[in-house]
Design an enzyme around this catalytic site. Structure first.
Site, PDB file in Angstrom:
ATOM      1  N   HIS A 145      -6.380   7.239  -2.036  1.00 16.19           N
ATOM      2  CA  HIS A 145      -7.222   6.296  -1.315  1.00 16.19           C
ATOM      3  C   HIS A 145      -6.488   5.480  -0.257  1.00 16.19           C
ATOM      4  O   HIS A 145      -7.130   4.871   0.603  1.00 16.19           O
ATOM      5  CB  HIS A 145      -7.923   5.353  -2.302  1.00 16.19           C
ATOM      6  CG  HIS A 145      -7.069   4.205  -2.745  1.00 16.19           C
ATOM      7  ND1 HIS A 145      -6.065   4.331  -3.677  1.00 16.19           N
ATOM      8  CD2 HIS A 145      -7.072   2.890  -2.379  1.00 16.19           C
ATOM      9  CE1 HIS A 145      -5.495   3.164  -3.873  1.00 16.19           C
ATOM     10  NE2 HIS A 145      -6.086   2.258  -3.097  1.00 16.19           N
ATOM     11  N   ASP A 146      -5.148   5.435  -0.275  1.00 12.83           N
ATOM     12  CA  ASP A 146      -4.405   4.688   0.747  1.00 12.83           C
ATOM     13  C   ASP A 146      -3.360   5.557   1.439  1.00 12.83           C
ATOM     14  O   ASP A 146      -2.339   5.048   1.915  1.00 12.83           O
ATOM     15  CB  ASP A 146      -3.720   3.464   0.118  1.00 12.83           C
ATOM     16  CG  ASP A 146      -4.651   2.259   0.050  1.00 12.83           C
ATOM     17  OD1 ASP A 146      -5.559   2.177   0.899  1.00 12.83           O
ATOM     18  OD2 ASP A 146      -4.476   1.423  -0.850  1.00 12.83           O
TER      19      ASP A 146
ATOM     20  N   ASP B 173      -9.153  -0.680  -7.677  1.00 13.27           N
ATOM     21  CA  ASP B 173      -8.284  -0.996  -6.539  1.00 13.27           C
ATOM     22  C   ASP B 173      -7.700  -2.398  -6.695  1.00 13.27           C
ATOM     23  O   ASP B 173      -6.616  -2.694  -6.179  1.00 13.27           O
ATOM     24  CB  ASP B 173      -9.094  -0.897  -5.243  1.00 13.27           C
ATOM     25  CG  ASP B 173      -8.197  -0.818  -4.008  1.00 13.27           C
ATOM     26  OD1 ASP B 173      -7.004  -0.494  -4.160  1.00 13.27           O
ATOM     27  OD2 ASP B 173      -8.705  -1.070  -2.901  1.00 13.27           O
TER      28      ASP B 173
ATOM     29  N   HIS C 151       0.840  -1.206   0.000  1.00 15.42           N
ATOM     30  CA  HIS C 151       0.000   0.000   0.000  1.00 15.42           C
ATOM     31  C   HIS C 151       0.870   1.249   0.000  1.00 15.42           C
ATOM     32  O   HIS C 151       0.876   2.022   0.955  1.00 15.42           O
ATOM     33  CB  HIS C 151      -0.943  -0.008   1.211  1.00 15.42           C
ATOM     34  CG  HIS C 151      -1.996  -1.059   1.140  1.00 15.42           C
ATOM     35  ND1 HIS C 151      -1.829  -2.288   1.730  1.00 15.42           N
ATOM     36  CD2 HIS C 151      -3.216  -1.086   0.531  1.00 15.42           C
ATOM     37  CE1 HIS C 151      -2.916  -3.030   1.518  1.00 15.42           C
ATOM     38  NE2 HIS C 151      -3.777  -2.307   0.779  1.00 15.42           N
TER      39      HIS C 151
ATOM     40  N   TRP D 148       3.028   4.407  -2.673  1.00 19.20           N
ATOM     41  CA  TRP D 148       2.783   5.367  -3.749  1.00 19.20           C
ATOM     42  C   TRP D 148       2.586   4.686  -5.110  1.00 19.20           C
ATOM     43  O   TRP D 148       1.732   5.092  -5.899  1.00 19.20           O
ATOM     44  CB  TRP D 148       3.921   6.366  -3.797  1.00 19.20           C
ATOM     45  CG  TRP D 148       4.045   7.144  -5.072  1.00 19.20           C
ATOM     46  CD1 TRP D 148       5.060   7.075  -5.980  1.00 19.20           C
ATOM     47  CD2 TRP D 148       3.116   8.121  -5.584  1.00 19.20           C
ATOM     48  NE1 TRP D 148       4.827   7.936  -7.022  1.00 19.20           N
ATOM     49  CE2 TRP D 148       3.638   8.594  -6.806  1.00 19.20           C
ATOM     50  CE3 TRP D 148       1.890   8.619  -5.139  1.00 19.20           C
ATOM     51  CZ2 TRP D 148       2.995   9.547  -7.584  1.00 19.20           C
ATOM     52  CZ3 TRP D 148       1.244   9.578  -5.912  1.00 19.20           C
ATOM     53  CH2 TRP D 148       1.792  10.029  -7.119  1.00 19.20           C
ATOM     54  N   SER D 149       3.341   3.640  -5.372  1.00 21.54           N
ATOM     55  CA  SER D 149       3.208   2.958  -6.660  1.00 21.54           C
ATOM     56  C   SER D 149       1.830   2.322  -6.808  1.00 21.54           C
ATOM     57  O   SER D 149       1.253   2.312  -7.901  1.00 21.54           O
ATOM     58  CB  SER D 149       4.295   1.877  -6.788  1.00 21.54           C
ATOM     59  OG  SER D 149       5.569   2.487  -6.890  1.00 21.54           O
ATOM     60  N   HIS D 150       1.307   1.769  -5.717  1.00 24.29           N
ATOM     61  CA  HIS D 150      -0.052   1.219  -5.767  1.00 24.29           C
ATOM     62  C   HIS D 150      -1.061   2.330  -6.034  1.00 24.29           C
ATOM     63  O   HIS D 150      -1.982   2.169  -6.861  1.00 24.29           O
ATOM     64  CB  HIS D 150      -0.375   0.516  -4.441  1.00 24.29           C
ATOM     65  CG  HIS D 150      -1.829   0.182  -4.279  1.00 24.29           C
ATOM     66  ND1 HIS D 150      -2.511  -0.644  -5.137  1.00 24.29           N
ATOM     67  CD2 HIS D 150      -2.732   0.578  -3.343  1.00 24.29           C
ATOM     68  CE1 HIS D 150      -3.772  -0.760  -4.739  1.00 24.29           C
ATOM     69  NE2 HIS D 150      -3.933  -0.018  -3.660  1.00 24.29           N
TER      70      HIS D 150
END
Length: 861
Positions: A628-629, A739, A590, A592-594
């Site tokens: 969102h994360d 997501d 979880h 930045w890349s995600h």
């Protein structure tokens, strides 16, 4: 409900324990009924006759007394009394049926509106005359208490119905009339002129009472006018002997059988005359006594105290600004309550074992707040202090009257202060003020003294027991007010500290000027090949280029609406994007890349489908995906709850998702990072509402709630782009679909991302084991061999239902469903133990992709 059930259980156990203690008591102390039953246990029931029972009661009257007190409820006694024969009263009980007499001829007539509610005392004595004197007394007491309770309830009902002040005074007078054993009363109220009073009855309100003849306030007329003028209580034991110099006309309302009268002025706390009330007895040889007068004053005092405390409570809790403001109000009210000349409030400093007061000697306006140059030394003497110290008087808790009260928790009422060795004369010597009488009382919270209120020099005599009782009630409110004011002060300080902390964190959590300058000079590409394809791998984008791609996609989405051309400035967008990147933690999945991969996925959906989302809804979806994360700790909601984390105590549902949204708002609250600063307030609120909804939708718990609702709408062919609820359901489904974007990517990316996801899950499982928490099988590293089977279940029961439904609304998303089905087949082969050679090749390829991009991107949350 659980807490309430627990409380009920506690009450039940306490009751059971009390019952057991009673049952275990000495049998000899049992009630007469038990002894009577025991003594006759050998006799058959047929031997008990009415005559034998009556004979026993005649010989043992104390048994009936005990039996009634222990076994008969007051309502039963009421029923007994209601069934007794009633005597007709010769006196009219209706106030409205009689007419007051004009002052010109009232001596020639005899008309009465005298109230005779009932003659219970006379009739009840006849009904129960055969009972013992103690039984009669017990029943009369119970009846009297029940009457008072009923009157109190009626009075409360009247007050709750927003009745007039006159009606409240009438109900209060009725209650007092019953208490002092009067047969009736007459209530007079001051009219608008303020120079006369008028008779008031239950059937007339303030305005209608004007129809009665006014009574001049002054001597030389009737008793009511004199009492209103003199503001003194008058008791008359023989109505044939009126004082002709003061009230020659006697009673304004005549009553031939009135034998005793007690008249009182009605005065409010500020000394303003409200009216007068006369209580009278009919055909009685018993005059009103000093005790009756005291009882009247006691009840009116209680009413004034209740009104006073209500005003105090409203004032204190509605204007809770600071401790000093609360203290000033408390002292101001306290002085009025006991009519003191001065008042002081000392607060206990438990750390230094001292009493201190910033507000002292209330009564001298110029000295209500201490001069900032005064403070006390260690011996309790006032002295100058440096400007950086708080202005207050301090002295040890064991010094002086206040110190004694603070130490012992006892109230002191001192008639002569200088004759009391505990009195500290230092302050009098300093101020030149002479202390004579003192009333000093502790203020307590949960059994601990938190302060001391000291009233100095009662203006008319010395402080009475009544003052102590009133002030004791007031002290409870003081404690609550001070406690809440203290909490309020702490909250205010905490808020200020939070603001400072947010400023510091905002500075360190925001992108640096160097980062901004580096991207400021970068040129955004005019076109990025394959970016809109569902198969595009966002993990193939170098980390330093991801912000550039974000800016490109954001600008592309905003350009769909011409009104957005000048609403987003590039500097703010760059700083916002870099700050969002900085606020993702370095966790395996979880991160930045995600966030970048999910933002790209929603961009693809928006650009490749025939949707009817508005431009702002598209931007809200994109920003929600990007944020969102935010600040994800690499742990699930379930872990947060089981580990009793601070976040779980703040957000009881969708814990991490609510935190992610809160972090988003925190970033947007900084002016230089607020990408929506050019929106109108209404549009800004709507944008935040959209973002909040989308971020919370990433909680899979909500997915299981929302998907069936949208599915029913789609199956019935009722989906409507103009229906706000339908749009919300589709936004929620879209957030879940993107997501989980790694689930439909080509197999090499898919497998690599799943392995990265498991790295984070297994780290959580390891941590749970260290904490003594049994992890889920998915999180247990020792069960890593079950990964293919777990993935089959995950894709089958979550991914495929999600993608199958979104395809029915947005058919262009078919690559999502096709990719997920393809990956499901690969995982099923691994679960069955038949990996293909292609699988092996793809595994090595995925590792090479990870190494070359230096990223760890999982796809699902």
């Amino acid at each position: 409900m659980a807490d309430r059930d627990d409380d009920d259980d506690d009450d039940y156990h306490d009751y059971s324990r009390h019952k057991n203690e009673q049952d275990d008591g000495n049998h000899d102390s049992s009630p007469p009924f038990k002894r009577f039953k025991s003594a006759n246990s050998e006799s058959s029931s047929s031997s008990l006759t009415a005559s034998s029972v009556r004979a026993y009661l005649d010989e043992h009257p104390e048994f009936l007394d005990s039996y009634i007190q222990q076994n008969v409820h007051t309502t039963t006694i009421e029923q007994w009394l209601s069934k007794r024969p009633q005597k007709k009263s010769s006196i009219s009980s209706s106030a409205s049926a009689s007419t007051p007499i004009d002052s010109s001829n009232k001596n020639n007539a005899s008309t009465s509106i005298i109230k005779t509610d009932d003659v219970k005392r006379k009739n009840s004595s006849q009904t129960i005359k055969q009972l013992s004197s103690t039984t009669v007394k017990s029943m009369n007491t119970l009846t009297e208490l029940n009457d008072k309770r009923r009157l109190l309830h009626e009075l409360t009902d009247e007050v709750n119905q927003n009745v007039s002040k006159a009606q409240i005074l009438y109900e209060l007078s009725k209650s007092i009339s019953s208490t002092v054993s009067a047969d009736g009363f007459n209530l007079y109220l001051v009219d608008e002129s303020g120079t006369s009073i008028r008779l008031f009855t239950a059937d007339n309100d303030d305005e209608q009472s004007a129809c009665f003849i006014p009574i001049n306030i002054g001597p030389g007329h009737c008793l009511a006018g004199y009492v209103a003028w003199s503001k003194e209580t008058v008791r008359i034991s023989d109505t044939t002997l009126f004082d002709i110099t003061k009230y020659p006309d006697g009673l304004y309302v005549k009553g031939d059988k009135v034998t005793a009268v007690m008249a009182h002025p009605i005065i409010n706390t500020s000394g303003t005359l409200l009216g007068a009330v006369e209580f009278f007895r009919i055909g009685s040889t018993l005059p009103f006594t000093v005790e009756d007068e005291e009882l009247y004053h006691s009840m009116t005092r209680e009413r004034r105290l209740n009104d006073f405390l209500l005003a105090v409570t409203k004032s204190i809790f509605q204007e809770l600004v600071s401790m000093d403001a609360v203290m000033l109000k408390i002292m101001s009210y306290a002085k009025k309550l006991v009519n003191a000349d001065r008042a002081s409030l000392f607060i206990v400093d438990s750390r230094t074992k001292e009493l201190y007061a910033r507000i002292f000697d209330i009564g001298r306006e110029e000295h209500d707040i201490l001069d900032s140059s005064l403070v006390s030394d260690k011996n309790g003497l006032i002295k100058k202090h440096s400007s950086d110290e708080s202005a207050c008087i301090r002295f040890p808790m064991d010094k002086g009257i206040a110190g004694y009260v603070a130490t012992t928790g006892k109230t002191l009422n001192i008639v002569d202060a200088y004759s009391d060795e505990r009195f500290n004369r230092d302050i009098d010597q300093r101020t030149g003020y002479k202390t004579k009488t003192l009333l000093c009382m502790p203020i307590m919270i949960q059994g601990h003294v938190i302060g001391v209120v000291q009233m100095v020099n009662k203006r008319n005599g010395h402080f009475t027991k009544s003052d102590e009782e009133s002030f004791e009630t007031f002290a409870v409110y003081c404690g609550l007010a001070l406690h809440h004011a203290s909490l309020y002060d702490r909250i205010r300080r905490s808020e200020q500290k939070c603001k400072v902390a947010l400023e510091v964190l905002s500075y360190h959590a925001s992108c640096t000027d160097e980062e901004y300058e580096r991207y400021k000079i970068s040129t955004l590409p005019s076109y990025i090949p394959n970016l809109k394809q569902f198969e595009f791998s966002p993990w193939s984008v170098a980390n330093d280029m991801k912000p550039i791609y974000v800016l490109y996609m954001f600008r592309d989405l905003a350009a769909s609406d011409s009104s957005n051309l000048n609403r987003f400035d590039m500097e703010c967008l760059i700083r916002f994007t870099l700050t969002v990147r900085k606020n993702y933690r370095n966790v395996p999945y979880h991160n930045w890349s995600h966030a970048f991969s999910v933002a790209h996925a929603i961009y693809t959906v928006i650009k490749e489908t025939q949707h009817n989302f508005t431009a702002n809804q598209c931007i809200a979806l994109f920003v929600a995906c990007l944020c969102h994360d935010l600040d994800h700790r690499g742990k699930t909601n379930d872990y947060m709850i089981k580990s009793s984390s601070t976040l779980a105590s703040i957000y009881t549902t969708s814990t991490m998702e609510r935190h992610h949204f809160n972090q988003t708002v925190t970033i947007l609250q900084t002016e230089s990072l607020n990408i929506f600063k050019h929106f109108s307030p209404k549009e800004y609120r709507q944008m935040l509402d959209e973002i909040r909804h989308c971020i919370l939708a990433t909680d899979l718990v909500l997915f299981f709630e929302n998907r069936p609702k949208l599915e029913r709408i789609v199956e019935s062919s009722q989906f409507d782009w103009n229906n706000k609820d339908h749009i919300r359901y589709l936004q929620s489904l879209s957030m879940t679909a993107v997501d989980l974007c790694a689930m439909y990517k080509p197999w090499p990316i898919q497998e690599n991302i799943v392995n990265t996801i498991m790295d984070e899950f297994w780290e959580q499982g390891d941590d749970e084991k260290r904490r003594g928490i049994h992890p889920q099988s998915l999180m247990d590293r020792s069960l890593a061999h079950e990964l293919p089977k777990n993935q089959v279940n995950f894709i089958s029961f979550i991914c495929l239902p999600c993608y199958s439904l979104i395809v029915r609304v947005l058919p262009e998303t078919m690559p999502m469903l096709a990719g997920a089905r393809s990956n499901l087949q690969r995982w099923q082969e691994l679960a069955d133990g038949h990996p293909s050679s292609e699988n092996s090749t793809n595994i090595s390829t995925s590792k090479e992709i990870t190494t070359s991009t230096n990223t760890h991107q999982p796809a699902s949350s």
